[in-house]
Design a protein around this motif. Structure first.
Motif, PDB file in Angstrom:
ATOM      1  N   THR A 346      83.148 -42.280 -10.455  1.00 52.47           N
ATOM      2  CA  THR A 346      81.709 -42.447 -10.639  1.00 52.47           C
ATOM      3  C   THR A 346      81.245 -41.652 -11.862  1.00 52.47           C
ATOM      4  O   THR A 346      81.794 -40.611 -12.196  1.00 52.47           O
ATOM      5  CB  THR A 346      80.907 -41.946  -9.425  1.00 52.47           C
ATOM      6  OG1 THR A 346      81.267 -40.598  -9.170  1.00 52.47           O
ATOM      7  CG2 THR A 346      81.173 -42.799  -8.210  1.00 52.47           C
ATOM      8  N   LEU A 348      77.444 -40.732 -13.976  1.00 47.88           N
ATOM      9  CA  LEU A 348      75.992 -40.854 -14.119  1.00 47.88           C
ATOM     10  C   LEU A 348      75.561 -39.992 -15.288  1.00 47.88           C
ATOM     11  O   LEU A 348      76.080 -38.898 -15.494  1.00 47.88           O
ATOM     12  CB  LEU A 348      75.251 -40.340 -12.875  1.00 47.88           C
ATOM     13  CG  LEU A 348      75.053 -41.236 -11.662  1.00 47.88           C
ATOM     14  CD1 LEU A 348      74.220 -40.481 -10.629  1.00 47.88           C
ATOM     15  CD2 LEU A 348      74.373 -42.542 -12.020  1.00 47.88           C
ATOM     16  N   ILE A 349      74.606 -40.476 -16.048  1.00 44.72           N
ATOM     17  CA  ILE A 349      74.047 -39.639 -17.110  1.00 44.72           C
ATOM     18  C   ILE A 349      72.632 -40.122 -17.384  1.00 44.72           C
ATOM     19  O   ILE A 349      72.345 -41.319 -17.335  1.00 44.72           O
ATOM     20  CB  ILE A 349      74.923 -39.699 -18.392  1.00 44.72           C
ATOM     21  CG1 ILE A 349      74.269 -38.951 -19.544  1.00 44.72           C
ATOM     22  CG2 ILE A 349      75.215 -41.115 -18.804  1.00 44.72           C
ATOM     23  CD1 ILE A 349      75.130 -38.910 -20.806  1.00 44.72           C
ATOM     24  N   LYS A 350      71.755 -39.146 -17.618  1.00 44.60           N
ATOM     25  CA  LYS A 350      70.389 -39.458 -17.994  1.00 44.60           C
ATOM     26  C   LYS A 350      70.282 -39.306 -19.499  1.00 44.60           C
ATOM     27  O   LYS A 350      70.647 -38.261 -20.056  1.00 44.60           O
ATOM     28  CB  LYS A 350      69.432 -38.495 -17.285  1.00 44.60           C
ATOM     29  CG  LYS A 350      67.961 -38.705 -17.605  1.00 44.60           C
ATOM     30  CD  LYS A 350      67.110 -37.739 -16.785  1.00 44.60           C
ATOM     31  CE  LYS A 350      65.674 -37.731 -17.279  1.00 44.60           C
ATOM     32  NZ  LYS A 350      65.539 -37.196 -18.668  1.00 44.60           N
ATOM     33  N   LEU A 354      66.394 -43.284 -19.777  1.00 44.25           N
ATOM     34  CA  LEU A 354      67.381 -44.268 -19.337  1.00 44.25           C
ATOM     35  C   LEU A 354      68.349 -43.641 -18.338  1.00 44.25           C
ATOM     36  O   LEU A 354      68.872 -42.551 -18.564  1.00 44.25           O
ATOM     37  CB  LEU A 354      68.159 -44.733 -20.567  1.00 44.25           C
ATOM     38  CG  LEU A 354      68.564 -46.177 -20.731  1.00 44.25           C
ATOM     39  CD1 LEU A 354      67.407 -47.128 -20.504  1.00 44.25           C
ATOM     40  CD2 LEU A 354      69.153 -46.367 -22.124  1.00 44.25           C
ATOM     41  N   ASN A 355      68.563 -44.329 -17.230  1.00 44.09           N
ATOM     42  CA  ASN A 355      69.605 -43.929 -16.295  1.00 44.09           C
ATOM     43  C   ASN A 355      70.842 -44.758 -16.610  1.00 44.09           C
ATOM     44  O   ASN A 355      70.763 -45.975 -16.719  1.00 44.09           O
ATOM     45  CB  ASN A 355      69.170 -44.187 -14.857  1.00 44.09           C
ATOM     46  CG  ASN A 355      67.831 -43.541 -14.544  1.00 44.09           C
ATOM     47  OD1 ASN A 355      67.601 -42.394 -14.916  1.00 44.09           O
ATOM     48  ND2 ASN A 355      66.943 -44.269 -13.892  1.00 44.09           N
ATOM     49  N   VAL A 356      71.965 -44.089 -16.734  1.00 42.89           N
ATOM     50  CA  VAL A 356      73.196 -44.784 -17.095  1.00 42.89           C
ATOM     51  C   VAL A 356      74.257 -44.426 -16.065  1.00 42.89           C
ATOM     52  O   VAL A 356      74.496 -43.247 -15.804  1.00 42.89           O
ATOM     53  CB  VAL A 356      73.670 -44.369 -18.506  1.00 42.89           C
ATOM     54  CG1 VAL A 356      74.946 -45.105 -18.880  1.00 42.89           C
ATOM     55  CG2 VAL A 356      72.574 -44.614 -19.538  1.00 42.89           C
ATOM     56  N   ASP A 416      66.161 -47.379 -10.485  1.00 46.05           N
ATOM     57  CA  ASP A 416      67.013 -46.544  -9.630  1.00 46.05           C
ATOM     58  C   ASP A 416      68.412 -47.140  -9.549  1.00 46.05           C
ATOM     59  O   ASP A 416      68.665 -48.085  -8.791  1.00 46.05           O
ATOM     60  CB  ASP A 416      66.401 -46.462  -8.230  1.00 46.05           C
ATOM     61  CG  ASP A 416      67.240 -45.598  -7.295  1.00 46.05           C
ATOM     62  OD1 ASP A 416      68.279 -45.062  -7.737  1.00 46.05           O
ATOM     63  OD2 ASP A 416      66.850 -45.455  -6.127  1.00 46.05           O
ATOM     64  N   CYS A 418      71.155 -45.054  -8.986  1.00 39.05           N
ATOM     65  CA  CYS A 418      72.045 -44.139  -8.253  1.00 39.05           C
ATOM     66  C   CYS A 418      72.572 -44.763  -6.968  1.00 39.05           C
ATOM     67  O   CYS A 418      73.750 -44.676  -6.652  1.00 39.05           O
ATOM     68  CB  CYS A 418      71.326 -42.840  -7.940  1.00 39.05           C
ATOM     69  SG  CYS A 418      70.855 -41.909  -9.400  1.00 39.05           S
ATOM     70  N   ARG A 419      71.649 -45.393  -6.191  1.00 39.32           N
ATOM     71  CA  ARG A 419      72.085 -45.978  -4.918  1.00 39.32           C
ATOM     72  C   ARG A 419      73.169 -46.999  -5.166  1.00 39.32           C
ATOM     73  O   ARG A 419      74.078 -47.166  -4.359  1.00 39.32           O
ATOM     74  CB  ARG A 419      70.959 -46.722  -4.190  1.00 39.32           C
ATOM     75  CG  ARG A 419      69.618 -46.272  -4.419  1.00 39.32           C
ATOM     76  CD  ARG A 419      68.486 -47.190  -3.998  1.00 39.32           C
ATOM     77  NE  ARG A 419      68.598 -47.791  -2.687  1.00 39.32           N
ATOM     78  CZ  ARG A 419      67.584 -48.424  -2.104  1.00 39.32           C
ATOM     79  NH1 ARG A 419      66.411 -48.473  -2.720  1.00 39.32           N
ATOM     80  NH2 ARG A 419      67.723 -48.988  -0.941  1.00 39.32           N
ATOM     81  N   VAL A 421      75.353 -47.177  -7.666  1.00 43.94           N
ATOM     82  CA  VAL A 421      76.617 -46.546  -8.044  1.00 43.94           C
ATOM     83  C   VAL A 421      77.300 -45.970  -6.799  1.00 43.94           C
ATOM     84  O   VAL A 421      78.496 -46.171  -6.576  1.00 43.94           O
ATOM     85  CB  VAL A 421      76.370 -45.449  -9.105  1.00 43.94           C
ATOM     86  CG1 VAL A 421      77.604 -44.585  -9.308  1.00 43.94           C
ATOM     87  CG2 VAL A 421      75.951 -46.100 -10.427  1.00 43.94           C
ATOM     88  N   ASP A 422      76.538 -45.271  -5.962  1.00 40.59           N
ATOM     89  CA  ASP A 422      77.106 -44.686  -4.740  1.00 40.59           C
ATOM     90  C   ASP A 422      77.719 -45.753  -3.852  1.00 40.59           C
ATOM     91  O   ASP A 422      78.847 -45.619  -3.375  1.00 40.59           O
ATOM     92  CB  ASP A 422      76.004 -43.989  -3.913  1.00 40.59           C
ATOM     93  CG  ASP A 422      75.568 -42.667  -4.504  1.00 40.59           C
ATOM     94  OD1 ASP A 422      76.059 -42.291  -5.581  1.00 40.59           O
ATOM     95  OD2 ASP A 422      74.730 -42.002  -3.865  1.00 40.59           O
ATOM     96  N   VAL A 423      76.945 -46.792  -3.600  1.00 44.80           N
ATOM     97  CA  VAL A 423      77.394 -47.824  -2.668  1.00 44.80           C
ATOM     98  C   VAL A 423      78.596 -48.568  -3.235  1.00 44.80           C
ATOM     99  O   VAL A 423      79.577 -48.826  -2.536  1.00 44.80           O
ATOM    100  CB  VAL A 423      76.243 -48.802  -2.360  1.00 44.80           C
ATOM    101  CG1 VAL A 423      76.762 -50.044  -1.669  1.00 44.80           C
ATOM    102  CG2 VAL A 423      75.185 -48.118  -1.507  1.00 44.80           C
ATOM    103  N   SER A 425      80.751 -47.457  -5.302  1.00 40.41           N
ATOM    104  CA  SER A 425      81.890 -46.538  -5.220  1.00 40.41           C
ATOM    105  C   SER A 425      82.553 -46.640  -3.852  1.00 40.41           C
ATOM    106  O   SER A 425      83.781 -46.697  -3.727  1.00 40.41           O
ATOM    107  CB  SER A 425      81.406 -45.110  -5.476  1.00 40.41           C
ATOM    108  OG  SER A 425      82.419 -44.174  -5.197  1.00 40.41           O
TER     109      SER A 425
END
Lengths: 567, 567
Positions: A346, A348-350, A354-356, A416, A418-419, A421-423, A425
């Motif tokens: 996984t 993540l970067i802000k 922008l959420n990436v 959003d 994040c959810r 990416v988590d799911v 994963s």
């Protein structure tokens, strides 16, 4: 020479005082209250969060001390670890050798320059990583430095606060480089140039087209982005100012240069005592985090991981993995067999607003591994359009063309992610297939989500691809002979519509809103390649089905829509 | 009488035009382009999002039309479904009977009052739900109404905009009732009272202690919350104003009363034609969404679901399930066997600035099903404390004391709970155990998360419970003879610390910060029951281990910390 640990307790020695080392120590002290647990760390400063350094540099975090304290403000120094966690931390201790035969380590206490030796029953290596050496000559200057250690951040912050920096060059467009551009420009108003040798930013996380969204955001924020730019060397001029020389480009003068060219596992101790090193160059461990010596465990940035998607070794230095390694190490040493099955990778970067995110492997990675990967795109909002301030994001999903197994997800946008990416994963960890995404029961309420989760929508798009709908990569140049069918409403389709080739061919574009396509098929040329566009991709796909049903053969959909291609 | 559909095409009839019906129609039209697909709906207005109604009432959504259009602004009326989706919608059509023997439906076109009949090869029932009838007498008044249909919302909105409403009573503290309080108070400054017969708000989603956090937030926002309050009846006074009579309480006069007392499946048609009705009172379907008649499918709010946690039937009317049902129905009718394995029961609601979520079953539900459930709590932040504006939330996890299987999660706070609900839902669907939460590889970066996901932390807390640490429910009254050990820093532990019993016994409280506990054990009375408190629960748990190791026996931790108990 001091001989430490001469009593009869089980002796556990930990080398390295950041995430893996200190957390392993804490869990071990709980599980094995009778053991003698000693952690040696080279640094004098207290355990800190390296992931927080860019945010300290940016000024988002007021003082460096905030990175070294507990949530309730207690400094994470030796006294804290002794009293609150129950184990000993020895700072300023440089371990020089592991003597596997007699199970001891040798080292030097930096203060007093005193040699010492300490026996171990179990040894934990958490030696972390070291900054990569540049492949080009770099002048010796305090204004050309890595961005890895606290002093790098402290030094920069001091100069930035003093208004001493007008212009910075960041070498490396990976995640630290990108985070740093925001730190520079967003907070300090510094003119920043980012130089990346690959032809895109974030090459290890994103495919080219997704990285283009990031690049456009950086450009919008005033960052000068130079991709495909190989640095030849960094010199200093007569005034001591750094000058960056780039192949086939003009040199760039700056007040400050940061080398954000990644890290490599710190394996010196392990290598010297003959522990097995993996093909990635990091310490090889089994699924209990044991090295090739069963009494020596290793975790964090010094070990390699098993990639659950490619089923091969990978080097992923990540604070979150370091924390999880610590538990595995501690449980196994304490006698409870516990396994670490591998990683999905996984990310993540802000980057400004922008959420990436990414998880699994990219199309590029899949190709390298000889996998027949398929790819689909979609643009979504993170709540229904009727709810105030829905925020957009574009997803790219990669899956196996052979058996539909999920391979990777990339997500970029202000919404959003994040959810997702988590799911995703979790789906990857289970070896799930595209169809399994339909089973996802996400949390739904209008302030948070749409009734159908974007991941289920992506499964639908992949299904359409399986049934023959052709999706075009939104960054690829489209055949200039193609005809563009724009299914947006007239009010949306204003101005010269992307992605018309620069020289739009005569009669190469027609705007027919989706609702009118079915009754206007006679306006379209069946002999021509037709590229259907809309804003998010959904309307194009429906129009494509209408055209195919009506016997059109050469029909393609712009994946992710114009919003992915342009935003 | 009109006889519809007399040609040779496969005839698919859909009854009901909201989520399930319209989506099933759209997918069917794509999969079976040769079929004749007709959707009958009673309503004259276009397909709309019912979940959006509270936000229209609140004014967050400007006009009702926004709930009836596509993301690109096209009205979802018959023309849209015909042209963009490829099937026929007949509005204003009341279906009166299903004739299973000759496979046809009978109905009446409301305009013109014309009877009609239509044959079907496959029938899809998407008849939705109807508002529950109150168990008490209700006067007939336009100012006492359900909040279910668009006209309910439109009517209220008009009066609210006209400043005609000063005081509202909402009967029912379920999710619509709670959303409505925000709509009233937040936007229109109306004085709102919420009346719930159970002793807590959101009784179907949360356990008592978690609901208390919601109740305190509503009270802080000025909502008058009356739980454990049974309505005897609603009358109107001489001026036509509603008056709510409550058992053992004073009556409440209001300008307007809303009945938010839930919905029941609309099963009249199904029941009358002899389709099997489940024990929940909703239509029984198999995992392909087929009713007891294989040619009749049903989905959305009129069917019951299989609960994957309790392995029993449950009635969950949810827009997200309705959307997923539609796909299962369409794929199966189109010949591709596709199953709907059941539900985990995700729940999300925004109540002022509080995010509230749940998935799986509560402790109360587990008890009803005779499950030996254990429960743990933890309070977390959604990013590291050093990062700007970390937001807090409290989690409660329920798991089986027999085999560690996960049973449920509840999440309340201002922090990002959505990812946790989604991921936990996926773990529940897989029948995972507590230990599996350690395998979660969540996306990590300081702007979004802590290095270890709260769900993995919860697995650690459950592990501590398994090893003998006692966690106390933070809403339960604590034995007044207990001694309180407060492990917070002195600066945090100011004022009379909760949860001291009202009459704090002499010497019943001591503040020893965690870092000092180990060296001050002699200040504690080994003979006494000790309740350890801190802000989030983590320090208490560590102190509990120290005390247990030192031979203290009667040691307990306040689950979730004072922040859960007080916020």
């Amino acid at each position: 020479m001091t001989l430490m640990g001469t009593n009869k307790q089980t002796k556990i020695v930990i080398v390295g005082g950041k995430a893996t080392g200190s957390k392993a120590g804490a869990i071990l002290a709980r599980r094995l209250p009778e053991a003698e647990i000693t952690l040696y760390q080279k640094e004098h400063y207290h355990s800190y969060s390296s992931c927080g350094l860019p945010y300290f540099a940016s000024g988002d975090i007021g003082s460096f001390e905030q990175l070294t304290v507990t949530p309730y403000g207690v400094s994470k120094g030796p006294e804290f670890y002794k009293n609150s966690k129950g184990f000993t931390v020895v700072p300023g201790a440089l371990i020089t050798e592991i003597n596997r035969r007699d199970k001891s380590i040798s080292g030097k206490l930096l203060e007093g320059n005193e040699d010492f030796e300490a026996p171990y029953d179990k040894l934990v290596l958490a030696t972390g990583s070291l900054p990569n050496k540049p492949a080009f000559p770099v002048a010796d200057s305090p204004r050309i430095r890595h961005f890895v250690m606290p002093e790098d951040a402290v030094h920069f912050r001091k100069l930035a606060e003093g208004g001493k920096i007008g212009k910075v060059v960041i070498i490396g467009g990976g995640y630290v480089g990108c985070e740093m551009t925001e730190a520079m420009v967003g907070m300090w108003g510094i003119e920043a140039t980012i130089v990346e040798k690959e032809n895109q930013l974030l090459p290890y996380a994103l495919d080219f087209e997704m990285s283009r969204i990031v690049e456009r955001e950086l450009s919008r924020q005033g960052v000068n982005v130079l991709t495909g730019s190989v640095v030849k060397g960094i010199e200093v001029d007569d005034q001591g100012n750094p000058v960056v020389h780039i192949q086939n480009r003009e040199e760039i003068a700056a007040d400050y240069v940061f080398l954000c060219i990644g890290v490599s596992p710190n394996i010196g101790l392990a290598e010297n005592c003959g522990l097995e090193i993996g093909e990635t160059g990091a310490i090889r461990v089994n699924d209990r985090m044991q090295t090739s010596d069963g009494d020596i465990y290793a975790g964090g940035d010094c070990v390699e991981s098993f990639n659950l998607v490619t089923k091969s070794s990978i080097y992923i230095p990540m604070g979150s993995l370091a924390n999880r390694h610590a538990r595995i190490i501690a449980e196994n040493i304490a006698g409870k067999e516990t396994v670490f099955p591998g990683v999905t990778g996984t990310f993540l970067i802000k980057i400004f607003d922008l959420n990436v995110g990414a998880v699994g492997i990219s199309s590029g990675e899949a190709r390298k591994h000889g996998m027949a990967a398929k790819e689909v795109w979609g643009t979504f909002v993170d709540k229904p359009d009727y709810y105030p301030e829905p925020k957009r994001f574009t997803l790219k999903m990669i899956y196996s063309g052979e058996n539909n197994r999920l391979l990777g997800l990339q997500a970029v946008g202000m919404g959003d992610i994040c959810r997702r990416v988590d799911v995703f994963s979790e789906f990857l960890r289970r070896g799930s297939r595209v169809e399994d995404l339909f089973y996802l029961e996400h949390g739904y309420a209008p302030p948070y989500s749409e009734p159908l989760d974007p991941l289920s929508e992506m499964a639908g798009i992949a299904g359409a691809q399986k049934r023959g709908v052709s999706f075009l990569n939104f960054a690829e140049e489209i055949d200039s002979e193609a005809f563009f069918l724009d299914t947006r409403e007239e009010s949306e389709a204003v101005g010269l519509p992307w992605p018309l080739p620069k020289e739009a061919p005569e009669g190469g574009y027609l705007n027919i809103p989706l609702n009118d396509v079915r009754n206007n098929l006679d306006k379209l040329d069946r002999g021509r390649k037709i590229v259907i566009i809309c804003s998010r991709g959904a309307r194009s796909y429906q129009a494509a089905l209408m055209l195919k049903k009506a016997g059109f053969n050469d029909v393609h959909v712009l994946g992710g829509g114009t919003l992915a291609a342009l935003s």
